[in-house]
Design a protein around this motif. Structure first.
Motif, PDB file in Angstrom:
ATOM      1  N   GLY A 197     -65.042  31.936 -52.598  1.00 47.16           N
ATOM      2  CA  GLY A 197     -66.217  32.762 -52.392  1.00 47.16           C
ATOM      3  C   GLY A 197     -67.354  32.012 -51.727  1.00 47.16           C
ATOM      4  O   GLY A 197     -68.125  32.588 -50.955  1.00 47.16           O
ATOM      5  N   ALA A 198     -67.445  30.720 -52.012  1.00 44.38           N
ATOM      6  CA  ALA A 198     -68.508  29.885 -51.435  1.00 44.38           C
ATOM      7  C   ALA A 198     -68.077  29.207 -50.151  1.00 44.38           C
ATOM      8  O   ALA A 198     -68.890  28.501 -49.541  1.00 44.38           O
ATOM      9  N   MET A 258     -52.714  35.025 -45.203  1.00 46.97           N
ATOM     10  CA  MET A 258     -54.084  35.436 -45.525  1.00 46.97           C
ATOM     11  C   MET A 258     -54.313  35.334 -47.029  1.00 46.97           C
ATOM     12  O   MET A 258     -53.446  35.701 -47.810  1.00 46.97           O
ATOM     13  N   PRO A 259     -55.488  34.843 -47.487  1.00 44.22           N
ATOM     14  CA  PRO A 259     -55.760  34.767 -48.920  1.00 44.22           C
ATOM     15  C   PRO A 259     -55.942  36.153 -49.497  1.00 44.22           C
ATOM     16  O   PRO A 259     -56.268  37.109 -48.806  1.00 44.22           O
ATOM     17  N   ASP A 260     -55.671  36.255 -50.801  1.00 46.11           N
ATOM     18  CA  ASP A 260     -55.900  37.511 -51.491  1.00 46.11           C
ATOM     19  C   ASP A 260     -57.377  37.859 -51.428  1.00 46.11           C
ATOM     20  O   ASP A 260     -58.248  36.990 -51.264  1.00 46.11           O
ATOM     21  N   ALA A 261     -57.684  39.146 -51.583  1.00 47.17           N
ATOM     22  CA  ALA A 261     -59.086  39.576 -51.615  1.00 47.17           C
ATOM     23  C   ALA A 261     -59.797  38.934 -52.792  1.00 47.17           C
ATOM     24  O   ALA A 261     -59.233  38.776 -53.878  1.00 47.17           O
ATOM     25  N   LEU A 262     -61.025  38.533 -52.578  1.00 46.48           N
ATOM     26  CA  LEU A 262     -61.781  37.875 -53.635  1.00 46.48           C
ATOM     27  C   LEU A 262     -62.271  38.900 -54.645  1.00 46.48           C
ATOM     28  O   LEU A 262     -62.561  40.048 -54.296  1.00 46.48           O
ATOM     29  N   PRO A 263     -62.367  38.511 -55.921  1.00 45.91           N
ATOM     30  CA  PRO A 263     -62.878  39.426 -56.937  1.00 45.91           C
ATOM     31  C   PRO A 263     -64.296  39.880 -56.599  1.00 45.91           C
ATOM     32  O   PRO A 263     -65.084  39.124 -56.019  1.00 45.91           O
ATOM     33  N   SER A 264     -64.600  41.110 -56.974  1.00 49.88           N
ATOM     34  CA  SER A 264     -65.920  41.661 -56.656  1.00 49.88           C
ATOM     35  C   SER A 264     -66.980  41.234 -57.667  1.00 49.88           C
ATOM     36  O   SER A 264     -68.166  41.477 -57.454  1.00 49.88           O
ATOM     37  N   ASP A 265     -66.562  40.596 -58.777  1.00 48.49           N
ATOM     38  CA  ASP A 265     -67.518  40.246 -59.824  1.00 48.49           C
ATOM     39  C   ASP A 265     -67.865  38.760 -59.817  1.00 48.49           C
ATOM     40  O   ASP A 265     -68.279  38.206 -60.834  1.00 48.49           O
ATOM     41  N   LEU A 266     -67.690  38.082 -58.679  1.00 48.33           N
ATOM     42  CA  LEU A 266     -68.115  36.691 -58.597  1.00 48.33           C
ATOM     43  C   LEU A 266     -69.627  36.614 -58.779  1.00 48.33           C
ATOM     44  O   LEU A 266     -70.365  37.499 -58.345  1.00 48.33           O
ATOM     45  N   PRO A 267     -70.125  35.545 -59.428  1.00 50.74           N
ATOM     46  CA  PRO A 267     -71.573  35.440 -59.639  1.00 50.74           C
ATOM     47  C   PRO A 267     -72.310  35.215 -58.333  1.00 50.74           C
ATOM     48  O   PRO A 267     -71.774  34.638 -57.381  1.00 50.74           O
ATOM     49  N   ALA A 268     -73.547  35.694 -58.298  1.00 51.84           N
ATOM     50  CA  ALA A 268     -74.410  35.367 -57.160  1.00 51.84           C
ATOM     51  C   ALA A 268     -74.684  33.869 -57.200  1.00 51.84           C
ATOM     52  O   ALA A 268     -75.007  33.314 -58.254  1.00 51.84           O
ATOM     53  N   MET A 269     -74.536  33.233 -56.076  1.00 57.17           N
ATOM     54  CA  MET A 269     -74.703  31.781 -56.034  1.00 57.17           C
ATOM     55  C   MET A 269     -76.009  31.419 -55.344  1.00 57.17           C
ATOM     56  O   MET A 269     -76.339  31.965 -54.293  1.00 57.17           O
ATOM     57  N   VAL A 307     -59.939  21.842 -80.135  1.00 58.68           N
ATOM     58  CA  VAL A 307     -59.676  21.540 -78.732  1.00 58.68           C
ATOM     59  C   VAL A 307     -60.467  22.528 -77.882  1.00 58.68           C
ATOM     60  O   VAL A 307     -60.266  23.740 -77.970  1.00 58.68           O
ATOM     61  N   TYR A 308     -61.389  22.017 -77.089  1.00 63.40           N
ATOM     62  CA  TYR A 308     -62.259  22.880 -76.314  1.00 63.40           C
ATOM     63  C   TYR A 308     -61.553  23.369 -75.055  1.00 63.40           C
ATOM     64  O   TYR A 308     -60.731  22.658 -74.464  1.00 63.40           O
ATOM     65  N   ALA A 309     -61.881  24.575 -74.652  1.00 62.00           N
ATOM     66  CA  ALA A 309     -61.284  25.159 -73.458  1.00 62.00           C
ATOM     67  C   ALA A 309     -61.714  24.387 -72.220  1.00 62.00           C
ATOM     68  O   ALA A 309     -62.818  23.851 -72.156  1.00 62.00           O
ATOM     69  N   ASP A 310     -60.823  24.367 -71.239  1.00 62.47           N
ATOM     70  CA  ASP A 310     -61.137  23.742 -69.962  1.00 62.47           C
ATOM     71  C   ASP A 310     -61.445  24.844 -68.951  1.00 62.47           C
ATOM     72  O   ASP A 310     -61.270  26.035 -69.220  1.00 62.47           O
ATOM     73  N   ALA A 311     -61.921  24.435 -67.797  1.00 61.18           N
ATOM     74  CA  ALA A 311     -62.243  25.390 -66.738  1.00 61.18           C
ATOM     75  C   ALA A 311     -60.977  26.121 -66.298  1.00 61.18           C
ATOM     76  O   ALA A 311     -59.907  25.517 -66.160  1.00 61.18           O
ATOM     77  N   ASP A 312     -61.114  27.408 -66.072  1.00 66.28           N
ATOM     78  CA  ASP A 312     -59.990  28.241 -65.671  1.00 66.28           C
ATOM     79  C   ASP A 312     -59.656  27.983 -64.197  1.00 66.28           C
ATOM     80  O   ASP A 312     -60.513  28.180 -63.322  1.00 66.28           O
ATOM     81  N   PRO A 313     -58.431  27.555 -63.882  1.00 66.55           N
ATOM     82  CA  PRO A 313     -58.102  27.202 -62.492  1.00 66.55           C
ATOM     83  C   PRO A 313     -58.258  28.365 -61.519  1.00 66.55           C
ATOM     84  O   PRO A 313     -58.716  28.173 -60.388  1.00 66.55           O
ATOM     85  N   SER A 314     -57.889  29.561 -61.946  1.00 67.50           N
ATOM     86  CA  SER A 314     -57.986  30.711 -61.047  1.00 67.50           C
ATOM     87  C   SER A 314     -59.438  31.037 -60.726  1.00 67.50           C
ATOM     88  O   SER A 314     -59.786  31.326 -59.572  1.00 67.50           O
ATOM     89  N   LEU A 315     -60.303  30.973 -61.748  1.00 69.02           N
ATOM     90  CA  LEU A 315     -61.719  31.251 -61.513  1.00 69.02           C
ATOM     91  C   LEU A 315     -62.337  30.165 -60.637  1.00 69.02           C
ATOM     92  O   LEU A 315     -63.161  30.464 -59.756  1.00 69.02           O
ATOM     93  N   CYS A 316     -61.963  28.913 -60.871  1.00 71.22           N
ATOM     94  CA  CYS A 316     -62.458  27.831 -59.997  1.00 71.22           C
ATOM     95  C   CYS A 316     -62.075  28.099 -58.544  1.00 71.22           C
ATOM     96  O   CYS A 316     -62.897  27.919 -57.624  1.00 71.22           O
ATOM     97  N   ALA A 317     -60.839  28.529 -58.334  1.00 71.32           N
ATOM     98  CA  ALA A 317     -60.394  28.827 -56.978  1.00 71.32           C
ATOM     99  C   ALA A 317     -61.182  29.991 -56.385  1.00 71.32           C
ATOM    100  O   ALA A 317     -61.550  29.968 -55.206  1.00 71.32           O
TER     101      ALA A 317
END
Length: 266
Positions: free
Chosen positions: A204-205, A1-12, A189-199
């Motif tokens: 969430g979607a 089972m996947p871990d519980a999703l964060p409660s602060d995900l943006p409204a999509m 060097v600019y930051a890249d997208a955070d892999p954990s947040l992308c996941a």
């Protein structure tokens, strides 16, 4: 089972592609400005000739946007508005704000016949669920920018900024652009997208694909905690400076994805 999703995900937001949409073109990071007309002309040609059934613009169409009222005094912005309006009379066009043009308002979009997209938005294209974003909110390692982003995206900051005289807003925008250019000269060097947040966003979607711009690193990455999802980064556009670059990502209802090289008009 996947871990519980964060409660602060943006409204999509959500965008349901009609059956008539067999292909959708996605673009971002054109940074249109009057001093770079080759890029403008490439975009104008693309918008007039694309064979897709819709164009979705995922932010930073404009290098800077200080308020919809600037259009009346700026011939270049009026030409951009004409391109959007002409295209929207032929096929649907939608716009998502970026970090440069987050002040594009409903009056401008309505006048051009362009649909507003929330960041992020879930596109339902056939059987596919695809998360669309400009991408700046995903770059968590750029902590200074994330603090700035939280400030300028607030209703209080935006209302205060838009209440300033237009000339003052333009001067502030020039100062911010100069600061950005100075940063480029330091080879930051600019930051890249955070892999954990992308996941998190993908889970969430309930999506298997994430498409974004902002980082100017056009390529495909495996994404998601199972490694089966895909993160596709859109190209920035620059036809006025070498090396030239401009792409659209064409997504098909059948699950296909094609990067169109637009540096040489067909």
């Amino acid at each position: 089972m996947p871990d519980a999703l964060p409660s602060d995900l943006p409204a999509m937001g959500s965008l349901q592609a009609p059956l008539a949409w067999h292909h959708v073109d996605l673009i971002s990071d054109l940074h249109l400005q009057a001093s770079e007309l080759a890029t403008f002309e490439a975009w104008r040609h693309f918008m007039a000739t694309t064979t897709a059934q819709a164009v979705l613009i995922l932010g930073d169409l404009f290098e800077v946007w200080v308020g919809d009222d600037a259009v009346a005094q700026d011939p270049f912005l009026q030409r951009c508005a004409d391109v959007l309006r002409d295209t929207a009379q032929r096929i649907p066009v939608a716009f998502m704000p970026g970090n440069r043009d987050f002040l594009v308002g409903p009056d401008f979009l309505l006048a051009c016949g362009v649909q507003a997209l929330a960041d992020p938005t879930v596109l339902q294209l056939g059987n596919q669920r695809i998360v669309l974003s400009h991408g700046d909110a995903l770059c968590l390692d750029d902590r200074d920018y994330q603090t700035f982003r939280q400030q300028v995206r607030s209703a209080a900051w935006q209302s205060g900024f838009l209440a300033k005289p237009l000339n003052e807003r333009l001067a502030l925008a020039r100062a911010m652009r100069q600061q950005s250019e100075n940063q480029k000269q330091t080879h930051t060097v600019y930051a890249d997208a955070d892999p954990s947040l992308c996941a998190d966003w993908l889970e969430g979607a309930q999506a298997t694909r994430l498409v974004h711009g902002h980082t100017h690193r056009p390529t495909d990455h495996p994404a998601g905690r199972d490694g089966l999802s895909l993160r596709q980064v859109l190209s920035d556009w620059s036809l006025d400076h070498a090396p030239t670059r401009a792409q659209a990502l064409r997504l098909g209802r059948d699950g296909s994805a094609q990067r169109l090289d637009l540096t040489v008009p067909a």
